[in-house]
Motif scaffolding. Structure first.
Motif, PDB file in Angstrom:
ATOM      1  N   ALA A   1      48.475  54.986  36.255  1.00  0.00           N
ATOM      2  CA  ALA A   1      49.073  54.941  34.921  1.00  0.00           C
ATOM      3  C   ALA A   1      50.593  54.835  35.000  1.00  0.00           C
ATOM      4  O   ALA A   1      51.215  54.132  34.196  1.00  0.00           O
ATOM      5  CB  ALA A   1      48.659  56.188  34.130  1.00  0.00           C
ATOM      6  N   ALA A   2      51.203  55.535  35.974  1.00  0.00           N
ATOM      7  CA  ALA A   2      52.655  55.446  36.141  1.00  0.00           C
ATOM      8  C   ALA A   2      53.079  54.029  36.547  1.00  0.00           C
ATOM      9  O   ALA A   2      54.104  53.521  36.085  1.00  0.00           O
ATOM     10  CB  ALA A   2      53.125  56.461  37.183  1.00  0.00           C
ATOM     11  N   ARG A   3      52.268  53.396  37.418  1.00  0.00           N
ATOM     12  CA  ARG A   3      52.592  52.015  37.794  1.00  0.00           C
ATOM     13  C   ARG A   3      52.497  51.088  36.592  1.00  0.00           C
ATOM     14  O   ARG A   3      53.317  50.166  36.440  1.00  0.00           O
ATOM     15  CB  ARG A   3      51.644  51.556  38.899  1.00  0.00           C
ATOM     16  CG  ARG A   3      51.896  52.219  40.243  1.00  0.00           C
ATOM     17  CD  ARG A   3      51.173  51.486  41.356  1.00  0.00           C
ATOM     18  NE  ARG A   3      49.731  51.521  41.185  1.00  0.00           N
ATOM     19  CZ  ARG A   3      48.943  52.474  41.660  1.00  0.00           C
ATOM     20  NH1 ARG A   3      49.466  53.496  42.315  1.00  0.00           N
ATOM     21  NH2 ARG A   3      47.632  52.439  41.481  1.00  0.00           N
ATOM     22  N   ILE A   4      51.509  51.335  35.736  1.00  0.00           N
ATOM     23  CA  ILE A   4      51.384  50.519  34.522  1.00  0.00           C
ATOM     24  C   ILE A   4      52.595  50.720  33.632  1.00  0.00           C
ATOM     25  O   ILE A   4      53.140  49.772  33.048  1.00  0.00           O
ATOM     26  CB  ILE A   4      50.085  50.880  33.789  1.00  0.00           C
ATOM     27  CG1 ILE A   4      48.878  50.466  34.637  1.00  0.00           C
ATOM     28  CG2 ILE A   4      50.028  50.200  32.425  1.00  0.00           C
ATOM     29  CD1 ILE A   4      47.558  50.965  34.104  1.00  0.00           C
ATOM     30  N   GLU A   5      53.064  51.985  33.539  1.00  0.00           N
ATOM     31  CA  GLU A   5      54.248  52.268  32.736  1.00  0.00           C
ATOM     32  C   GLU A   5      55.465  51.533  33.282  1.00  0.00           C
ATOM     33  O   GLU A   5      56.332  51.105  32.510  1.00  0.00           O
ATOM     34  CB  GLU A   5      54.502  53.777  32.726  1.00  0.00           C
ATOM     35  CG  GLU A   5      55.688  54.185  31.863  1.00  0.00           C
ATOM     36  CD  GLU A   5      55.924  55.681  31.913  1.00  0.00           C
ATOM     37  OE1 GLU A   5      56.804  56.158  31.189  1.00  0.00           O
ATOM     38  OE2 GLU A   5      55.227  56.361  32.696  1.00  0.00           O
ATOM     39  N   ASP A   6      55.533  51.356  34.613  1.00  0.00           N
ATOM     40  CA  ASP A   6      56.645  50.638  35.229  1.00  0.00           C
ATOM     41  C   ASP A   6      56.479  49.129  35.160  1.00  0.00           C
ATOM     42  O   ASP A   6      57.328  48.397  35.657  1.00  0.00           O
ATOM     43  CB  ASP A   6      56.790  51.058  36.697  1.00  0.00           C
ATOM     44  CG  ASP A   6      57.220  52.513  36.828  1.00  0.00           C
ATOM     45  OD1 ASP A   6      57.811  53.035  35.863  1.00  0.00           O
ATOM     46  OD2 ASP A   6      56.954  53.118  37.874  1.00  0.00           O
ATOM     47  N   GLY A   7      55.368  48.673  34.563  1.00  0.00           N
ATOM     48  CA  GLY A   7      55.154  47.248  34.398  1.00  0.00           C
ATOM     49  C   GLY A   7      54.308  46.603  35.474  1.00  0.00           C
ATOM     50  O   GLY A   7      54.120  45.384  35.458  1.00  0.00           O
TER      51      GLY A   7
END
Length: 419
Positions: free
Chosen positions: A174-180
């Motif tokens: 989820a954090a990677r998704i938040e970073d794009g």
């Protein structure tokens, strides 16, 4: 983990406490039976015709053994000089009696002759050895209980690690998704419930990518479509300028609109725009020149306050200019009084305040909502999007009245802080 260990500890305590109490009682009864057997053996070998003063002999023992006649007189051995209450009960009833205290165990056994009670044997034993046995027993139970709780803790730790590891992996995804970073699938763990969350996360990412792609395509297409009429308008204005007509102000507005389109097009394509450190002073001076005349035509003033020795900011010059144009335009359209633009350093960042003296914003929570119906439509939402994309932040810090203030936070370049 705490729940499992707590339940295990409670279960062990519920079992160990009765076991310890019952075992102590069993040990004490076993000692009394042993003492009773020794006293009974002494009674069987005792000479019932003995008189006070006659020598009385017992087998060597660590216990204290004494013999009494039917009148309660001490015949020999180690014990009270006269029969105590325990011995008297035995002489009266002809039954074995015992007494257990914290310090000693006492047993009285009748001496029979021709089916008559002719005396009693009193045997006593210290509880020191019994206390040691009980202590060893309690330590053994405590050790086993601690071992069981430790095993439960180890099992709980293994279980929680097995459960938390995939949760941490989902959090990292989820954090990677938040970073794009939307490529790749969320990790699967083999746990049905967590795998369903991972599948839902993948589906959400796919839908978000589709929505973002459509919005970028629309923005890019719209920007391209605007370029052609703008180019034609520029040519018309330049031809009139050659003919001696004063078109400097319209040409400046066309250039500003072209710069806005370029900024929006770069944002729509997610193109890395220029983020080299730059001084905001010249940009704000250009902002002052562009808006002073427009505000003066409405009888309003523009104040731009730029202190000396400000650090440079690491951002896109075009995006910052577009955000400030939106804020000043919003103040011009919906505010009143003097529009004040002030720059100040703030905790390693650079803050640019745009304030006016107007009626304020009725619903601050929806100020950045697109087409909110409050007159603050797409402009503020676009400005916040540009700020977020540039690593900055745009907030409404004072909704008024009397003062409405927006603050743009930009990342300061630490290398230029001392310039």
């Amino acid at each position: 983990m705490l729940a499992i260990v707590g339940v295990a500890a409670a279960a062990v305590f519920a079992l160990a406490l009765p076991l310890a109490i019952g075992a102590e009682k069993l040990y004490r009864e076993d000692e009394l039976l042993s003492l009773e057997r020794d006293a009974t053996a002494a009674a069987r070998g005792f000479d019932a015709t003995a008189q006070p003063g006659d020598p009385v002999e017992f087998k060597p023992s660590s216990d204290q053994v004494a013999a009494y006649n039917a009148a309660g007189a001490l015949l020999g051995g180690t014990g009270p000089a006269t029969a105590d209450s325990l011995v008297e009960r035995t002489l009266d009833s002809g039954q074995v009696t015992d007494l257990s205290t914290d310090e000693q165990l006492v047993v009285a056994v009748p001496i029979l002759a021709n089916e008559q009670v002719v005396g009693a044997i009193r045997a006593s034993r210290s509880t020191a050895e019994l206390s040691e046995r009980v202590l060893r027993m309690r330590l053994t139970i405590a050790g086993v209980a601690a071992l069981i709780v430790a095993l439960a803790a180890a099992a709980a730790l293994a279980l929680t690690r097995r459960l938390t590891r995939p949760i941490r992996e989902l959090g990292a995804a989820a954090a990677r998704i938040e970073d794009g970073q939307t490529t790749g699938r969320s990790p699967r763990s083999g746990i049905a419930e967590l795998d369903s969350v991972a599948e839902a996360l993948d589906e959400t990412v796919a839908k978000l990518e589709a929505v973002v792609s459509r919005e970028r395509a629309f923005s890019a297409d719209a920007s391209h479509q605007l370029r052609t009429p703008l180019a034609a308008l520029r040519l018309e204005l330049e031809s009139r300028q050659l003919a001696g007509v004063d078109v400097d102000e319209p040409l400046a507005q066309v250039e500003r609109l072209e710069a806005t389109i370029e900024t929006l097009l770069a944002a729509a394509r997610d193109v890395a725009t220029e983020r080299e450190p730059f001084d905001v002073g010249p940009l704000l001076e250009d902002l002052r020149r562009s808006w002073t005349g427009l505000l003066a035509a409405e009888g309003r003033a523009l104040e731009v306050v730029v202190p000396h020795r400000l650090p440079h900011v690491r951002a896109s010059r075009g995006a910052v200019r577009e955000i400030l144009d939106v804020l000043v335009d919003n103040a011009a359209r919906h505010g009143d009084g003097t529009v004040r633009v002030e720059v100040r350093p703030l905790n390693g960042s650079l803050a640019i305040d745009v304030a006016d003296q107007g009626p304020g914003i009725a619903d601050p929570d929806r100020a950045f909502t697109r087409r909110s119906g409050e007159g603050h439509g797409i402009g503020l939402a676009l400005a916040r999007s540009l700020a977020d994309a540039d690593g900055g932040r745009l907030d409404l810090v004072d909704a008024g009245p009397p003062t409405t203030r927006f603050t743009l936070l930009l990342r300061a370049d630490p290398m230029s802080a001392d310039d």
